[in-house]
Design a protein around this motif. Structure first.
Motif, mmCIF file in Angstrom:
data_model
loop_
_atom_site.group_PDB
_atom_site.id
_atom_site.type_symbol
_atom_site.label_atom_id
_atom_site.label_comp_id
_atom_site.label_asym_id
_atom_site.label_seq_id
_atom_site.Cartn_x
_atom_site.Cartn_y
_atom_site.Cartn_z
ATOM 1 N N ALA A 116 0.835 -1.199 0.000
ATOM 2 C CA ALA A 116 0.000 0.000 0.000
ATOM 3 C C ALA A 116 0.873 1.254 0.000
ATOM 4 O O ALA A 116 1.851 1.340 0.745
ATOM 5 C CB ALA A 116 -0.923 0.003 1.209
ATOM 6 N N GLY A 117 0.519 2.195 -0.863
ATOM 7 C CA GLY A 117 1.272 3.430 -0.991
ATOM 8 C C GLY A 117 2.276 3.428 -2.121
ATOM 9 O O GLY A 117 2.753 4.487 -2.532
ATOM 10 N N LYS A 118 2.628 2.236 -2.642
ATOM 11 C CA LYS A 118 3.542 2.147 -3.784
ATOM 12 C C LYS A 118 2.774 2.400 -5.083
ATOM 13 O O LYS A 118 1.547 2.332 -5.133
ATOM 14 C CB LYS A 118 4.188 0.761 -3.838
ATOM 15 N N ARG A 119 3.522 2.677 -6.147
ATOM 16 C CA ARG A 119 2.910 2.789 -7.466
ATOM 17 C C ARG A 119 2.152 1.512 -7.795
ATOM 18 O O ARG A 119 2.616 0.409 -7.502
ATOM 19 C CB ARG A 119 3.994 3.003 -8.539
ATOM 20 N N ALA A 120 1.015 1.694 -8.432
ATOM 21 C CA ALA A 120 0.197 0.534 -8.805
ATOM 22 C C ALA A 120 0.734 -0.075 -10.095
ATOM 23 O O ALA A 120 0.130 0.005 -11.158
ATOM 24 C CB ALA A 120 -1.262 0.937 -8.956
ATOM 25 N N ASP A 121 1.920 -0.681 -9.984
ATOM 26 C CA ASP A 121 2.557 -1.416 -11.076
ATOM 27 C C ASP A 121 2.407 -2.898 -10.767
ATOM 28 O O ASP A 121 3.014 -3.387 -9.796
ATOM 29 C CB ASP A 121 4.043 -1.071 -11.166
ATOM 30 N N LEU A 122 1.637 -3.605 -11.563
ATOM 31 C CA LEU A 122 1.455 -5.022 -11.257
ATOM 32 C C LEU A 122 1.152 -5.819 -12.509
ATOM 33 O O LEU A 122 0.691 -5.293 -13.525
ATOM 34 C CB LEU A 122 0.363 -5.223 -10.207
ATOM 35 N N VAL A 123 1.457 -7.086 -12.401
ATOM 36 C CA VAL A 123 1.274 -8.040 -13.488
ATOM 37 C C VAL A 123 0.221 -9.054 -13.059
ATOM 38 O O VAL A 123 0.307 -9.615 -11.961
ATOM 39 C CB VAL A 123 2.592 -8.770 -13.800
ATOM 40 N N VAL A 124 -0.757 -9.282 -13.915
ATOM 41 C CA VAL A 124 -1.723 -10.369 -13.718
ATOM 42 C C VAL A 124 -1.230 -11.538 -14.551
ATOM 43 O O VAL A 124 -1.211 -11.470 -15.785
ATOM 44 C CB VAL A 124 -3.142 -9.960 -14.143
ATOM 45 N N LEU A 125 -0.778 -12.598 -13.879
ATOM 46 C CA LEU A 125 -0.127 -13.714 -14.565
ATOM 47 C C LEU A 125 -0.991 -14.958 -14.487
ATOM 48 O O LEU A 125 -1.569 -15.263 -13.435
ATOM 49 C CB LEU A 125 1.229 -13.997 -13.923
ATOM 50 N N ASP A 126 -1.064 -15.676 -15.588
ATOM 51 C CA ASP A 126 -1.729 -16.977 -15.611
ATOM 52 C C ASP A 126 -0.701 -18.028 -15.209
ATOM 53 O O ASP A 126 0.224 -18.319 -15.978
ATOM 54 C CB ASP A 126 -2.267 -17.258 -17.017
ATOM 55 N N PRO A 127 -0.812 -18.617 -14.013
ATOM 56 C CA PRO A 127 0.218 -19.563 -13.567
ATOM 57 C C PRO A 127 0.258 -20.835 -14.395
ATOM 58 O O PRO A 127 1.276 -21.538 -14.412
ATOM 59 C CB PRO A 127 -0.166 -19.846 -12.113
ATOM 60 N N ALA A 128 -0.821 -21.135 -15.093
ATOM 61 C CA ALA A 128 -0.855 -22.352 -15.904
ATOM 62 C C ALA A 128 0.015 -22.239 -17.143
ATOM 63 O O ALA A 128 0.597 -23.226 -17.607
ATOM 64 C CB ALA A 128 -2.295 -22.675 -16.299
ATOM 65 N N THR A 129 0.109 -21.013 -17.689
ATOM 66 C CA THR A 129 0.867 -20.805 -18.919
ATOM 67 C C THR A 129 2.135 -19.980 -18.706
ATOM 68 O O THR A 129 3.038 -19.999 -19.549
ATOM 69 C CB THR A 129 0.007 -20.095 -19.974
ATOM 70 N N GLY A 130 2.186 -19.235 -17.594
ATOM 71 C CA GLY A 130 3.309 -18.335 -17.363
ATOM 72 C C GLY A 130 3.232 -17.067 -18.175
ATOM 73 O O GLY A 130 4.178 -16.273 -18.199
ATOM 74 N N ARG A 131 2.093 -16.822 -18.829
ATOM 75 C CA ARG A 131 1.951 -15.636 -19.672
ATOM 76 C C ARG A 131 1.206 -14.528 -18.939
ATOM 77 O O ARG A 131 0.444 -14.768 -18.007
ATOM 78 C CB ARG A 131 1.231 -15.986 -20.975
ATOM 79 N N VAL A 132 1.430 -13.308 -19.410
ATOM 80 C CA VAL A 132 0.815 -12.130 -18.800
ATOM 81 C C VAL A 132 -0.591 -11.950 -19.356
ATOM 82 O O VAL A 132 -0.787 -11.857 -20.574
ATOM 83 C CB VAL A 132 1.663 -10.878 -19.074
ATOM 84 N N ALA A 133 -1.560 -11.897 -18.455
ATOM 85 C CA ALA A 133 -2.947 -11.678 -18.863
ATOM 86 C C ALA A 133 -3.314 -10.202 -18.857
ATOM 87 O O ALA A 133 -4.195 -9.774 -19.609
ATOM 88 C CB ALA A 133 -3.892 -12.450 -17.940
ATOM 89 N N ALA A 134 -2.662 -9.424 -17.999
ATOM 90 C CA ALA A 134 -2.886 -7.977 -17.957
ATOM 91 C C ALA A 134 -1.718 -7.330 -17.226
ATOM 92 O O ALA A 134 -1.079 -7.944 -16.374
ATOM 93 C CB ALA A 134 -4.202 -7.636 -17.262
ATOM 94 N N THR A 135 -1.454 -6.076 -17.580
ATOM 95 C CA THR A 135 -0.421 -5.290 -16.925
ATOM 96 C C THR A 135 -0.985 -3.926 -16.577
ATOM 97 O O THR A 135 -1.572 -3.256 -17.434
ATOM 98 C CB THR A 135 0.809 -5.108 -17.837
ATOM 99 N N PHE A 136 -0.808 -3.532 -15.322
ATOM 100 C CA PHE A 136 -1.183 -2.198 -14.870
ATOM 101 C C PHE A 136 0.094 -1.432 -14.546
ATOM 102 O O PHE A 136 0.977 -1.943 -13.849
ATOM 103 C CB PHE A 136 -2.063 -2.264 -13.624
#
Length: 375
Positions: free
Chosen positions: A337-357
């Motif tokens: 909390a308080g950090k920049r909202a930089d995050l990766v939504v990752l599909d653990p089944a494939t290891g691929r990125v589903a969304a990036t904020f």
């Protein structure tokens, strides 16, 4: 944008958590407000901080000599970064006698395009200057770039073929390098000989340049041993980028200095040039940050590969909190909390990125989550 992400496993500083994670006004928050997105089955990971990458070059010149709009090229590079979960990227631009896309004229044009484009991009595009020691005569020009574009990280390179020139031999790959630079082989050889004579075993210009920029982080490139790392450390270049030997990396850590390794080396399972294995150095605790080097998917791929050996917490820190701390970016690198909202939504089944904020803005959205986010 105010969002609450629920259902996912989030990698927080204290470990994995399934507690909701909020995004509000570009920052992370533990408070829940705004629209709720159900991300059950996904992982939430800190956005990747890439401390060194030149993969943007292929977007600026997809074919040799085929330069399109530099701003369009950088925008396409930003899109590729987001697809791979990179939310902060240092674009490693040469300032070199090699000419072409590595020459000073191109560096100035690229940095000017970056200044026009970067403020509107969700991905935080930053600049790294890769300064060749052979360019000592042009150091004032490089210093002007640092001031004008607020460059905070400079890496000193020496790609002159000193070994061949010392023996009076014709350096390997001379003709190809000459063609890239727009010179004849004879003119290129004469230039190399002149630069070698002026700069070989002459540390003064580099020492003075570093001393003149106390607020800039300096590093060296391809340290070949402990003595070379100690040499650069004494000059003020405290980051060891891509050390070529175990001894060089150990010397950096003995001095409590950062070590940057190439993520492609980890993904491949070894160095393409026969140097020390990055995975081996990681296993020995001799790595601060994994960088994309030339391939933007590599940091994500390398962290996921290493997770099986050292755990996801340690592995992902090498592409998030580790590089952020090295660069002095205390506002990112963790899901706190308080950090920049930089995050990766990752599909653990494939290891691929589903969304990036990036800073709370949607920088990439894959088709598998389009219905959830846009519905």
């Amino acid at each position: 944008m105010h969002l609450t992400l629920v259902g996912a496993r989030a990698l927080r500083p204290e470990g994995w958590s399934e507690a909701p994670l909020g995004l509000a006004d570009g920052l992370l928050t533990d408070e829940t407000s705004g629209r709720v997105l159900d991300l059950t089955g996904y992982w939430l990971l800190p956005g990747i901080v890439d401390v060194h990458g030149d993969g943007f070059e292929r977007h600026l010149a997809p074919r040799r000599g085929a330069l399109s709009s530099l701003e369009d090229g950088l925008a396409m590079a930003a899109a590729e970064l987001a697809v791979n979960g990179i939310t902060t990227a240092l674009l490693a631009q040469f300032f070199s006698w090699e000419g072409g896309m590595r020459g000073p004229d191109f560096a100035e044009a690229m940095f000017a395009a970056h200044a026009r484009l970067a403020p509107g991009q969700p991905v935080d595009l930053r600049l790294q200057l890769r300064l060749e020691l052979g360019m000592a005569e042009h150091f004032p020009r490089a210093a002007a770039l640092i001031r004008r574009h607020d460059i905070r990280y400079v890496v000193l390179n020496d790609h002159l073929p000193h070994a061949a020139l010392l023996k009076g031999k014709r350096p390997p790959r001379l003709t190809g390098q000459a063609l890239k630079s727009g010179r004849s082989p004879e003119a290129h050889l004469a230039l190399l000989q002149a630069l070698h004579a002026a700069t070989y075993d002459t540390p003064g210009p580099a020492r003075d340049f570093i001393a003149a920029h106390p607020h800039v982080l300096f590093g060296s490139h391809d340290d070949q041993g402990a003595a070379e790392r100690a040499h650069w450390s004494a000059l003020g270049a405290t980051v060891s980028e891509f050390p070529e030997t175990l001894e060089a990396a150990e010397e950096a850590r003995r001095r409590d200095e950062p070590v940057v390794l190439g993520a492609p080396n980890v993904v491949r399972g070894g160095s393409h040039a026969g140097k020390v294995s990055a995975a081996e150095l990681v296993g020995r605790g001799l790595c601060t940050a994994l960088a994309s080097d030339y391939h933007y998917p590599a940091p994500r791929q390398a962290a996921l590969k290493l997770a099986a050996e050292i755990g996801m917490e340690r592995a992902w820190a090498l592409v998030s909190s580790g590089p952020a701390a090295m660069l002095g970016l205390t506002d990112r690198g963790e899901l706190r909390a308080g950090k920049r909202a930089d995050l990766v939504v990752l599909d653990p089944a494939t290891g691929r990125v589903a969304a990036t904020f990036a800073a709370g803005r949607l920088a990439w959205l894959g088709p598998e989550l389009a219905g959830v986010v846009l519905g």
